[in-house]
Design a protein around this motif. Structure first.
Motif, PDB file in Angstrom:
ATOM      1  N   TYR A   1      12.410   8.616   3.566  1.00 20.08           N
ATOM      2  CA  TYR A   1      11.612   9.182   4.575  1.00 20.08           C
ATOM      3  C   TYR A   1      10.491   8.173   4.917  1.00 20.08           C
ATOM      4  O   TYR A   1       9.986   7.730   4.167  1.00 20.08           O
ATOM      5  CB  TYR A   1      10.944  10.582   4.357  1.00 20.08           C
ATOM      6  N   PHE A   2      10.159   7.839   6.274  1.00 22.78           N
ATOM      7  CA  PHE A   2       9.440   6.787   6.465  1.00 22.78           C
ATOM      8  C   PHE A   2       8.523   7.061   8.018  1.00 22.78           C
ATOM      9  O   PHE A   2       9.212   7.638   8.842  1.00 22.78           O
ATOM     10  CB  PHE A   2      10.037   5.561   6.589  1.00 22.78           C
ATOM     11  N   THR A   3       7.416   6.496   8.083  1.00 18.42           N
ATOM     12  CA  THR A   3       6.801   6.521   9.205  1.00 18.42           C
ATOM     13  C   THR A   3       6.890   5.402  10.174  1.00 18.42           C
ATOM     14  O   THR A   3       7.321   4.351   9.599  1.00 18.42           O
ATOM     15  CB  THR A   3       5.059   6.426   8.950  1.00 18.42           C
ATOM     16  N   ALA A   4       7.276   5.505  11.465  1.00 14.99           N
ATOM     17  CA  ALA A   4       7.507   4.510  12.517  1.00 14.99           C
ATOM     18  C   ALA A   4       6.982   4.918  13.660  1.00 14.99           C
ATOM     19  O   ALA A   4       7.406   5.891  14.182  1.00 14.99           O
ATOM     20  CB  ALA A   4       8.854   4.214  12.382  1.00 14.99           C
ATOM     21  N   ALA A   5       5.963   4.240  14.238  1.00 17.96           N
ATOM     22  CA  ALA A   5       5.277   4.460  15.751  1.00 17.96           C
ATOM     23  C   ALA A   5       4.799   5.856  15.668  1.00 17.96           C
ATOM     24  O   ALA A   5       4.904   6.523  16.544  1.00 17.96           O
ATOM     25  CB  ALA A   5       6.479   4.319  16.713  1.00 17.96           C
TER      26      ALA A   5
ATOM     27  N   PRO B   1       6.191   5.054   3.126  1.00 20.45           N
ATOM     28  CA  PRO B   1       7.477   6.242   2.828  1.00 20.45           C
ATOM     29  C   PRO B   1       7.312   6.899   1.780  1.00 20.45           C
ATOM     30  O   PRO B   1       6.564   7.005   0.930  1.00 20.45           O
ATOM     31  CB  PRO B   1       8.289   4.855   2.817  1.00 20.45           C
ATOM     32  N   CYS B   2       8.413   7.753   1.502  1.00 12.13           N
ATOM     33  CA  CYS B   2       8.733   8.510   0.440  1.00 12.13           C
ATOM     34  C   CYS B   2      10.412   8.633   0.146  1.00 12.13           C
ATOM     35  O   CYS B   2      11.018   8.421   1.185  1.00 12.13           O
ATOM     36  CB  CYS B   2       8.092   9.984   0.319  1.00 12.13           C
TER      37      CYS B   2
ATOM     38  N   ALA C   1       0.964  -1.136  -0.113  1.00 14.59           N
ATOM     39  CA  ALA C   1      -0.002   0.043  -0.044  1.00 14.59           C
ATOM     40  C   ALA C   1       0.729   1.177   0.139  1.00 14.59           C
ATOM     41  O   ALA C   1       2.129   1.272   0.183  1.00 14.59           O
ATOM     42  CB  ALA C   1      -1.035  -0.046   1.273  1.00 14.59           C
ATOM     43  N   ASP C   2       0.183   2.324   0.070  1.00 14.51           N
ATOM     44  CA  ASP C   2       0.923   3.678   0.016  1.00 14.51           C
ATOM     45  C   ASP C   2       2.274   3.833  -0.962  1.00 14.51           C
ATOM     46  O   ASP C   2       3.315   4.261  -0.487  1.00 14.51           O
ATOM     47  CB  ASP C   2       1.389   4.088   1.531  1.00 14.51           C
TER      48      ASP C   2
ATOM     49  N   GLU D   1       1.358  12.069  13.182  1.00 13.32           N
ATOM     50  CA  GLU D   1       2.570  12.656  12.566  1.00 13.32           C
ATOM     51  C   GLU D   1       3.052  11.390  11.616  1.00 13.32           C
ATOM     52  O   GLU D   1       3.724  10.474  11.746  1.00 13.32           O
ATOM     53  CB  GLU D   1       3.482  13.031  13.524  1.00 13.32           C
ATOM     54  N   ILE D   2       2.149  11.275  10.304  1.00 14.44           N
ATOM     55  CA  ILE D   2       2.422  10.303   9.518  1.00 14.44           C
ATOM     56  C   ILE D   2       2.718  10.853   8.009  1.00 14.44           C
ATOM     57  O   ILE D   2       2.362  12.048   7.923  1.00 14.44           O
ATOM     58  CB  ILE D   2       1.190   9.134   9.596  1.00 14.44           C
ATOM     59  N   ASP D   3       2.881   9.691   7.120  1.00 13.38           N
ATOM     60  CA  ASP D   3       2.680  10.123   5.461  1.00 13.38           C
ATOM     61  C   ASP D   3       3.520  11.069   5.097  1.00 13.38           C
ATOM     62  O   ASP D   3       3.009  12.461   4.567  1.00 13.38           O
ATOM     63  CB  ASP D   3       1.049  10.444   5.293  1.00 13.38           C
ATOM     64  N   PRO D   4       4.782  11.096   5.356  1.00 16.31           N
ATOM     65  CA  PRO D   4       5.851  12.141   4.677  1.00 16.31           C
ATOM     66  C   PRO D   4       5.521  12.087   3.016  1.00 16.31           C
ATOM     67  O   PRO D   4       5.270  11.133   2.438  1.00 16.31           O
ATOM     68  CB  PRO D   4       7.005  11.555   5.012  1.00 16.31           C
ATOM     69  N   ASP D   5       5.824  13.203   2.573  1.00 15.13           N
ATOM     70  CA  ASP D   5       6.165  13.375   1.201  1.00 15.13           C
ATOM     71  C   ASP D   5       7.498  14.512   1.076  1.00 15.13           C
ATOM     72  O   ASP D   5       7.731  15.433   1.760  1.00 15.13           O
ATOM     73  CB  ASP D   5       4.938  14.198   0.624  1.00 15.13           C
ATOM     74  N   VAL D   6       8.140  14.054  -0.038  1.00 17.71           N
ATOM     75  CA  VAL D   6       9.474  15.089  -0.149  1.00 17.71           C
ATOM     76  C   VAL D   6       9.454  15.447  -1.722  1.00 17.71           C
ATOM     77  O   VAL D   6       9.058  14.661  -2.599  1.00 17.71           O
ATOM     78  CB  VAL D   6      10.604  14.096   0.150  1.00 17.71           C
TER      79      VAL D   6
END
Length: 314
Positions: free
Chosen positions: A99-103, A83-84, A19-20, A138-143
């Protein structure tokens, strides 16, 4: 091929639950890469990230695990999501910032290659809400690197769209640039920014990834930090229930290098079973690609998601 022969379905493009999806074209390897959330874990509890490579957008090779929270990250070990990545040339060498979401925090790891190994920076880049924000995660990074200035910008958030300019090191925020970009009530998560012909496009997901109505909308801006103007008909992609296509959201966008040729990479409920799973459909998702096209005035034509997907790049 005989005329009456059924067309081969290229969607989903990855085998299994993912996903994502974040898509990257690497100037170093001249290949395409998808960086997804590893899905199929109960209640989004995955803990590692993989990448997949392709030279034609149809045949994808599993390049294995590129970051394992339990082994590679000291500050979080659960909920590896969304991630992105960006490729940047620094002192003549390509570097990859992942960049990634963790916890429910966001970290950054660095590599010399799109397939890793990636080394975590050692701490979260985003661990708290922007000032004045009460809800959301605080999730879903984009660069996004602005082709006009070469500056890189970072976006994140669920329930709000946080943003800042990155320092040249790509692992820290430039002081004084932090902002919350105003969007309308449809904004939930999954910001994705790209640039085409003088316009900055901001895409986001509406509703919830567990909802069959999860969809993507967009706004436009003259700057990478907004303000965003929202067109009247701003749906980029939504499901086609009569074909069993549901929950088309959390996307990224690919431009074929040096061409005005664009693709939408997104996830949907796994077909045909996801819609029957209830809440669990939201973590049994699959990755698809369809063509992204624009009207003459620069507005986005609504993408119709398909089972057939796209044709192989020449």
């Amino acid at each position: 091929m005989p005329a009456q022969y059924p067309k081969i379905n290229n969607n989903p493009v990855l085998e299994g639950y993912y996903a994502d999806p974040e898509i990257l074209y690497s100037n170093k390897t001249k290949k395409y890469y998808i960086y997804p959330t590893s899905d199929g874990f109960d209640s989004w509890s995955g803990y590692y990230f993989k990448t997949f490579s392709s030279d034609n957008l149809i045949d994808w090779k599993d390049e294995g695990v590129i970051l394992d929270l339990k082994k590679d990250v000291s500050w979080a070990d659960r909920n590896a999501w969304a991630p992105c990545i960006v490729e940047k040339k620094i002192k003549g060498k390509y570097k990859y910032f992942y960049y990634f979401t963790a916890a429910q925090k966001i970290g950054v790891a660095v590599s010399d290659n799109p397939t890793g190994p990636f080394k975590d920076s050692g701490k979260a880049l985003v661990a708290t809400k922007p000032e004045g924000i009460k809800g959301g995660q605080e999730i879903d990074p984009d660069v996004f690197t602005d082709p006009k200035s070469g500056k890189s910008y970072f976006y994140w958030g669920n329930g709000y769209m946080g943003a800042f300019e990155l320092n040249d090191d790509m692992i820290s925020a430039k002081k004084g640039t932090e902002t919350v970009i105003k969007v309308d009530k449809t904004f939930r998560e999954g910001t994705y920014v790209f640039y085409r012909k003088g316009t900055y496009y901001f895409l986001w997901s509406e509703d919830d990834t567990r909802s069959p109505n999860y969809k993507v909308r967009y706004g436009i801006s003259k700057s990478p930090l907004g303000p965003i103007e929202i067109p009247e008909n701003n749906i980029v992609i939504q499901g086609v229930p009569e074909q069993g296509i549901h929950a088309t959201g959390h996307n990224s966008v690919l431009q074929i290098p040096n061409k005005d040729e664009w693709y939408m990479v997104y996830h949907r409920f796994s077909y045909p079973t996801g819609i029957k799973m209830g809440r669990a459909g939201g973590f049994h998702r699959e990755v698809c690609i369809d063509k992204l096209e624009f009207n003459l005035d620069g507005t986005i034509k609504q993408v119709v998601p398909t089972h057939t997907g796209i044709e192989s790049l020449k």
